[in-house]
Scaffold this active site. Structure first.
Site, PDB file in Angstrom:
ATOM      1  N   ASP A   1       0.837  -1.200   0.000  1.00 15.51           N
ATOM      2  CA  ASP A   1       0.000   0.000   0.000  1.00 15.51           C
ATOM      3  C   ASP A   1       0.873   1.252   0.000  1.00 15.51           C
ATOM      4  O   ASP A   1       1.949   1.276   0.598  1.00 15.51           O
ATOM      5  CB  ASP A   1      -0.907  -0.013   1.240  1.00 15.51           C
ATOM      6  CG  ASP A   1      -2.106   0.904   1.094  1.00 15.51           C
ATOM      7  OD1 ASP A   1      -2.385   1.346  -0.030  1.00 15.51           O
ATOM      8  OD2 ASP A   1      -2.759   1.183   2.118  1.00 15.51           O
TER       9      ASP A   1
ATOM     10  N   ASN B   1     -10.074  -3.344  -6.816  1.00 11.47           N
ATOM     11  CA  ASN B   1      -9.186  -2.437  -7.554  1.00 11.47           C
ATOM     12  C   ASN B   1      -9.635  -2.172  -8.986  1.00 11.47           C
ATOM     13  O   ASN B   1      -9.158  -1.222  -9.621  1.00 11.47           O
ATOM     14  CB  ASN B   1      -7.751  -2.983  -7.566  1.00 11.47           C
ATOM     15  CG  ASN B   1      -7.046  -2.864  -6.231  1.00 11.47           C
ATOM     16  OD1 ASN B   1      -6.125  -3.622  -5.927  1.00 11.47           O
ATOM     17  ND2 ASN B   1      -7.484  -1.924  -5.385  1.00 11.47           N
TER      18      ASN B   1
END
Length: 243
Positions: free
Chosen positions: A23, A71
């Site tokens: 991340d 995503n």
């Protein structure tokens, strides 16, 4: 890459399976006035660095959260860029990982990937299928809840077809039907960028995992940071419900 002695790690307290939630690539790039894909590209280099570090330290299982089912909601240009990066990663590093006797495993629904990328994934899986020094799981189009539903359906189908008795279903049977079937339990989950959540990552496997969160964005997550996380893990008192 550092070995156990150089890293100051106790071989008796090493995790066997480490999961990493990658991340902060986009925020890393934004701080440098660069497009988000620039951060993803730099972050892909860290994946290989951590694979090599884990290999040197003798960690047999490594799982990377690379692309979730959620995503796909990102801008199309970013998604397409990520797919190109994935293809480039395979082209650039498959030979090296194969020579290291590393087996690649994809966690997630591969049916969403088509064309050259689908062929590259299949080639990577088949080429490394018999490697047995280390397994690197790459979570692509992956969600932990989806994985549990998928495993449940497989077990239900086996019962329906008379291949499995209802009374024989237990934790071991269920775990065997996950993408990580046959692998060591997940000991440690690492997340970069300061976010304090698991984001649907390996929900069944992390039941007794230790967690380590870092404010460092993934493109800056080096071998030394990885070793720091492992040292912290070795200080934990893992009781698994005992005293």
């Amino acid at each position: 890459m550092k070995n156990l002695a150089e890293a100051g790690l106790d071989p008796a307290k090493m995790p066997r399976h480490v999961g990493l939630i990658l991340d902060g690539n986009g925020r890393w790039a934004k701080k440098r006035n660069q497009p988000r894909i620039f951060g993803h590209k730099e972050g892909s280099k860290r994946v290989l660095e951590i694979v090599k570090s884990a290999y040197s330290l003798g960690i047999p299982y490594l799982s990377f959260y690379a692309f979730s089912t959620e995503n796909w909601k990102r801008p199309q240009a970013e998604v397409q860029g990520l797919m190109r990066l994935l293809a480039g990663f395979i082209n650039q590093y498959l030979e090296e990982m194969d020579q290291m006797n590393i087996r690649l495993n994809i966690m997630g629904d591969r049916s969403a990937f088509t064309g050259d990328l689908a062929r590259q994934l299949e080639n990577a899986l088949s080429r490394t299928a018999n490697n047995d020094t280390m397994i690197v799981n790459i979570a692509l189009n992956y969600g932990g809840q989806d994985e549990i539903v998928w495993a449940t359906k497989k077990i239900a189908q086996a019962v329906k077809e008379g291949q499995l008795d209802l009374e024989d279903i237990n934790k071991e049977v269920f775990a065997s039907q996950l993408y990580t079937g046959g692998q060591a339990e997940l000991d440690l989950v690492i997340r970069s960028s300061g976010e304090l959540r698991v984001s649907n990552f390996m929900l069944y496997q992390l039941a007794y995992s230790e967690f380590w969160f870092s404010d460092i964005y993934w493109p800056d997550f080096t071998e030394d940071v990885f070793i720091e996380a492992l040292r912290d893990f070795q200080q934990r008192d893992r009781r698994f419900g005992g005293i």
